[in-house]
Scaffold this motif. Structure first.
Motif, mmCIF file in Angstrom:
data_model
loop_
_atom_site.group_PDB
_atom_site.id
_atom_site.type_symbol
_atom_site.label_atom_id
_atom_site.label_comp_id
_atom_site.label_asym_id
_atom_site.label_seq_id
_atom_site.Cartn_x
_atom_site.Cartn_y
_atom_site.Cartn_z
ATOM 1 N N GLY A 158 0.807 -1.212 0.000
ATOM 2 C CA GLY A 158 0.000 0.000 0.000
ATOM 3 C C GLY A 158 0.838 1.258 0.000
ATOM 4 O O GLY A 158 0.505 2.235 -0.685
ATOM 5 N N ASP A 159 1.956 1.264 0.739
ATOM 6 C CA ASP A 159 2.842 2.439 0.754
ATOM 7 C C ASP A 159 3.413 2.706 -0.636
ATOM 8 O O ASP A 159 3.429 3.858 -1.096
ATOM 9 C CB ASP A 159 3.982 2.212 1.749
ATOM 10 N N GLU A 160 3.899 1.673 -1.251
ATOM 11 C CA GLU A 160 4.470 1.834 -2.589
ATOM 12 C C GLU A 160 3.395 2.267 -3.577
ATOM 13 O O GLU A 160 3.671 3.103 -4.470
ATOM 14 C CB GLU A 160 5.108 0.517 -3.042
ATOM 15 N N THR A 161 2.230 1.709 -3.423
ATOM 16 C CA THR A 161 1.129 2.098 -4.318
ATOM 17 C C THR A 161 0.807 3.562 -4.149
ATOM 18 O O THR A 161 0.616 4.291 -5.147
ATOM 19 C CB THR A 161 -0.117 1.238 -4.013
ATOM 20 N N ARG A 162 0.753 4.030 -2.908
ATOM 21 C CA ARG A 162 0.446 5.454 -2.670
ATOM 22 C C ARG A 162 1.532 6.350 -3.230
ATOM 23 O O ARG A 162 1.249 7.380 -3.887
ATOM 24 C CB ARG A 162 0.284 5.685 -1.173
ATOM 25 N N ALA A 205 -11.675 -2.924 -3.747
ATOM 26 C CA ALA A 205 -10.351 -3.212 -4.287
ATOM 27 C C ALA A 205 -9.416 -2.023 -4.113
ATOM 28 O O ALA A 205 -8.230 -2.169 -3.785
ATOM 29 C CB ALA A 205 -10.472 -3.583 -5.771
ATOM 30 N N ALA A 206 -9.951 -0.835 -4.329
ATOM 31 C CA ALA A 206 -9.133 0.375 -4.191
ATOM 32 C C ALA A 206 -8.667 0.546 -2.750
ATOM 33 O O ALA A 206 -7.491 0.895 -2.500
ATOM 34 C CB ALA A 206 -9.939 1.598 -4.645
ATOM 35 N N VAL A 207 -9.549 0.297 -1.822
ATOM 36 C CA VAL A 207 -9.167 0.398 -0.406
ATOM 37 C C VAL A 207 -8.105 -0.634 -0.069
ATOM 38 O O VAL A 207 -7.138 -0.348 0.648
ATOM 39 C CB VAL A 207 -10.419 0.234 0.486
ATOM 40 N N ALA A 208 -8.283 -1.843 -0.608
ATOM 41 C CA ALA A 208 -7.301 -2.890 -0.326
ATOM 42 C C ALA A 208 -5.941 -2.529 -0.904
ATOM 43 O O ALA A 208 -4.904 -2.682 -0.249
ATOM 44 C CB ALA A 208 -7.783 -4.218 -0.910
ATOM 45 N N LEU A 209 -5.918 -2.003 -2.135
ATOM 46 C CA LEU A 209 -4.643 -1.641 -2.750
ATOM 47 C C LEU A 209 -4.006 -0.451 -2.021
ATOM 48 O O LEU A 209 -2.786 -0.343 -1.937
ATOM 49 C CB LEU A 209 -4.873 -1.282 -4.221
ATOM 50 N N TRP A 210 -4.800 0.416 -1.478
ATOM 51 C CA TRP A 210 -4.286 1.594 -0.814
ATOM 52 C C TRP A 210 -3.697 1.268 0.543
ATOM 53 O O TRP A 210 -2.735 1.903 0.986
ATOM 54 C CB TRP A 210 -5.416 2.624 -0.669
#
Lengths: 62, 192
Positions: free
Chosen positions: A26-30, B22-27
Motif C-alpha cells: 500500500g505504501d508503494e502504491t500510494r 479493491a481500491a481500499v485494499a490496494l491503498w
C-alpha cells in the motif's frame, strides 16, 4: 436495504480480491500514485503555461 | 421496466462496491498479494506438517507403551495365576475333609453302594498307583491321580522336603492330584 446489502457484499469481495492479488504494498502504491499524479499535473501545467510563455516570448521578439 | 431498472441498479451498485473495496485494499495493504498467498499456503503446510508430526509421535508413544504394558502384564498375570493356584490348592486340601470330598475322585467312579465309588479309610496312605476296581480288581482310572489322605490334606507342610520346589516366585508345594499337570521348565520355574 437490499441494495445496500448487495453493495456491502461486493465491497467485501473487492477487498478480498484486492488483498490477494495486490501487485505491491500500500505504501508503494500510494507513493507511485502520488508521483504519477504530481508528474501529470506538472506536465499539464507546463504544457499550459509553457505555451503561454512561448507566445509571450514570440510577441516580445517581434 | 421497473424490474429492468432494478437490475441495472443492482449491477451498478455491485460493480461500484467491488471497485471501492479493491481500491481500499490496494491503498492500505501491508504486503503484496503474492506474499500473502505464500503465507496462507505456508500456514496450511506447516499446520499439516505439525499435525502429521504430532500424529507420528503419538503413535510411536502408544506403540511403545502398549508393548511395555503388554509384556509386563503378561508376566504379572502369570505370577498371579501361579500364586492363586497355590492358594487354591491349600484351600482345597483344607476343605476337602470338612466337606466330605475325596480329592482325586469324581462322580464317574463306580462302586457298590456309594456314589463316589469305593471309600478309602481316611488314615490310609494312598500311593501313586491307580485306584482298583472293587469287583474286577483291575486298575480304575481316576483321571486325576491318586486320592490324597487326610494327613496329606491337612498337613501340607509335612510333605517331604524333596517335594518342595523352588521356583522363580518362591517355594511351591504342588498339590498331589495336579502334580502331573504342572509344566516345569528345565530351570525349575513354573511355565504359564
Amino acid at each position: 436495504m437490499g441494495k445496500l446489502a448487495a453493495k456491502t457484499k461486493f465491497f467485501v469481495y473487492g477487498l478480498l480480491i484486492g488483498l490477494l492479488f495486490a501487485p505491491r504494498k500500500g505504501d508503494e502504491t500510494r507513493k507511485e500514485l502520488l508521483s504519477w499524479i504530481s508528474g501529470t499535473v506538472q506536465e499539464t501545467v507546463h504544457n499550459v503555461t509553457g505555451g503561454a510563455q512561448g507566445s509571450a516570448d514570440n510577441a516580445s521578439r517581434s | 421496466m421497473a424490474k429492468q431498472r432494478h437490475n441495472v441498479a443492482f449491477v451498478v451498485g455491485s460493480v461500484l462496491g467491488g471497485a471501492i473495496g479493491a481500491a481500499v485494499a490496494l491503498w492500505k495493504t501491508p504486503i503484496t498479494g503474492q506474499d500473502l498467498r505464500g503465507k496462507i499456503s505456508g500456514l496450511g503446510g506447516s499446520a499439516q506438517t505439525s499435525v502429521s508430526q504430532v500424529a507420528a509421535s503419538a503413535a510411536a508413544s502408544v506403540k511403545s507403551t502398549s508393548s511395555s504394558v503388554g509384556g509386563g502384564s503378561r508376566d504379572a498375570s502369570c505370577k498371579i495365576t501361579h500364586k492363586t493356584n497355590v492358594v487354591l490348592g491349600y484351600v482345597e486340601r483344607a476343605m476337602a475333609p470338612i466337606v466330605g470330598v475325596k480329592l482325586g475322585h469324581t462322580a464317574n467312579h463306580g462302586g457298590s453302594g456309594t456314589a463316589g465309588g469305593t471309600t478309602t479309610p481316611a488314615d490310609s496312605t494312598v500311593t501313586g498307583s491307580a485306584p482298583m476296581n472293587s469287583t474286577s480288581g483291575e486298575p480304575r482310572s481316576s483321571g486325576l491321580g491318586h486320592a490324597a489322605s487326610t494327613s496329606e490334606l491337612l498337613t501340607p507342610a509335612q510333605i517331604a522336603e524333596t517335594e518342595v520346589e523352588t521356583t522363580a516366585v518362591g517355594n511351591y508345594t504342588p498339590f498331589p492330584a495336579y502334580r502331573n499337570q504342572v509344566t516345569r521348565s528345565t530351570s525349575g520355574s513354573i511355565d504359564c
